[in-house]
Design an enzyme around this catalytic site. Structure first.
Site, PDB file in Angstrom:
ATOM      1  N   ASP A  17       0.861  -1.178   0.000  1.00 60.34           N
ATOM      2  CA  ASP A  17       0.000   0.000   0.000  1.00 60.34           C
ATOM      3  C   ASP A  17       0.899   1.229   0.000  1.00 60.34           C
ATOM      4  OD1 ASP A  17      -1.794  -2.085   0.521  1.00 60.34           O
ATOM      5  OD2 ASP A  17      -3.050  -0.834   1.811  1.00 60.34           O
ATOM      6  N   LYS A  43      -6.925   3.322  -3.635  1.00 62.65           N
ATOM      7  CA  LYS A  43      -7.372   3.317  -2.237  1.00 62.65           C
ATOM      8  C   LYS A  43      -7.598   4.747  -1.783  1.00 62.65           C
ATOM      9  CE  LYS A  43      -5.544   1.908   2.334  1.00 62.65           C
ATOM     10  NZ  LYS A  43      -4.425   1.211   3.009  1.00 62.65           N
ATOM     11  N   LYS A  55     -10.371   0.341  -2.808  1.00 60.03           N
ATOM     12  CA  LYS A  55     -10.368   0.109  -1.366  1.00 60.03           C
ATOM     13  C   LYS A  55     -10.687   1.402  -0.625  1.00 60.03           C
ATOM     14  CE  LYS A  55      -7.435  -1.304   2.532  1.00 60.03           C
ATOM     15  NZ  LYS A  55      -6.114  -1.838   2.951  1.00 60.03           N
TER      16      LYS A  55
END
Length: 335
Positions: A167, A235, A271
């Site tokens: 991430d 995300k 996400k």
């Protein structure tokens, strides 16, 4: 394989952009995308939030939410013991009910990846197969304020330790200053750093930190930029900035992955992270995903919740549903 993978990403970007992904080309493309109708987007999100689910779908929805959660601990005071406790919850979210699905992943800082892998043991693997992946934040999370060399070393260390997913955070300062080429090249370089020695690579989630992007137009542009540069997921947030995930922002990002799929045939994950705390809210996100991108996105390799506190409420609602002691008020409207 690494060079071929990166070449494919760049070739796809060139085909979409019609030129090299430099500042001028990216600015022309990203600012040529139709602007977001903020009122319309928020009305659409509000409408989706009122959609009902059938009584027979309640149990399915709760189980699906559990299977899409990334359990996370990202504090300076994290210890191996805390990570092992997180892993235990990931593998057996409700010890009183063995039918409870495992979560999709545990997300930790890179120096604790090995602890998480060891603790998972045989439960480690592809979340689409009911196993639990290990995700690591990298690239000077959460600020992203570091040199590219430091970001790449951060990523490579996490991958070498066994992270299945990385991430990363974009440089919001560079993005907001219009240095789109720089952001593109950093994402592409981090993707390359996700390569393993055996030729496989960790999946890359690109955190936009939407709470710092100031507008839906910027969220849309950043989403396109992250995908063009090779992100496997987009995300919303680090969870360290408010506001974090919101339904309108997530809807906007889902519209981008839908449009990208129509354009290229490639599916990109989404996400939302931070601020999703109740089953009722999570079901609204499921409905929004299904209605916008499609039901095929409701799998761990295409949608995740970055919301550790959400798991507690979902498990409570599962228990109430299983024992027959629950209130319909705990859910979205039921047909």
């Amino acid at each position: 394989m690494a060079a071929a993978d990166l070449a494919e990403v760049r070739a796809r970007a060139l085909a979409v952009l019609g030129g090299e992904p430099d500042d001028a080309t990216l600015r022309r493309y990203l600012h040529g995308i139709p602007g977001v109708d903020a009122v319309g987007l928020e009305q659409r999100a509000a409408s989706l939030a009122t959609r009902s689910i059938k009584t027979s779908s309640k149990a399915w929805a709760l189980d699906r939410i559990v299977s899409l959660i990334d359990l996370t601990t990202l504090e300076g005071a994290d210890t191996p013991g805390k990570v092992r406790s997180l892993v235990a919850k990931a593998v057996s979210p409700d010890p009183s009910d063995p039918s409870t699905p495992r979560v999709a992943a545990v997300c930790v800082y890179g120096d604790l990846v090995g602890v998480a892998r060891d603790a998972l043991g045989a439960a480690h693997g592809d979340p689409d197969d009911g196993l639990v992946a290990v995700a690591a934040v990298a690239t000077a999370f959460p600020s992203g304020r570091a040199s590219l060399a430091v970001k790449l070393a951060d990523t490579a260390d996490a991958v070498a330790a066994g992270a299945d997913e990385i991430d990363m955070v974009i440089d919001r300062g560079a993005f907001l200053a219009g240095r789109y080429g720089e952001v593109f090249e950093q994402i592409a370089a981090v993707r390359a750093a996700c390569e393993r020695a055996d030729g496989t690579r960790a999946s890359l989630k690109v955190i936009l930190e939407t709470g710092e992007l100031h507008s839906y137009d910027n969220v849309r542009r950043a989403s396109w930029l992250a995908i063009l540069a090779g992100g496997d997921f987009i995300k919303t947030s680090t969870g360290k900035v408010s506001p974090a995930a919101t339904l309108p922002v997530t809807l906007s990002m889902l519209e981008v992955v839908r449009d990208w799929h129509r354009l290229t045939g490639q599916r990109i994950g989404v996400k939302p992270a931070g601020g999703i705390r109740t089953s009722k809210d999570a079901i609204r996100y499921l409905v929004t995903v299904a209605e916008t991108a499609g039901e095929e996105w409701l799998t761990p390799h295409l949608f995740r919740f970055g919301a550790s506190s959400l798991a507690n409420d979902v498990l409570l609602q599962r228990q109430k549903l299983r024992t027959g002691h629950y209130s319909g008020a705990d859910y979205v409207t039921i047909d």
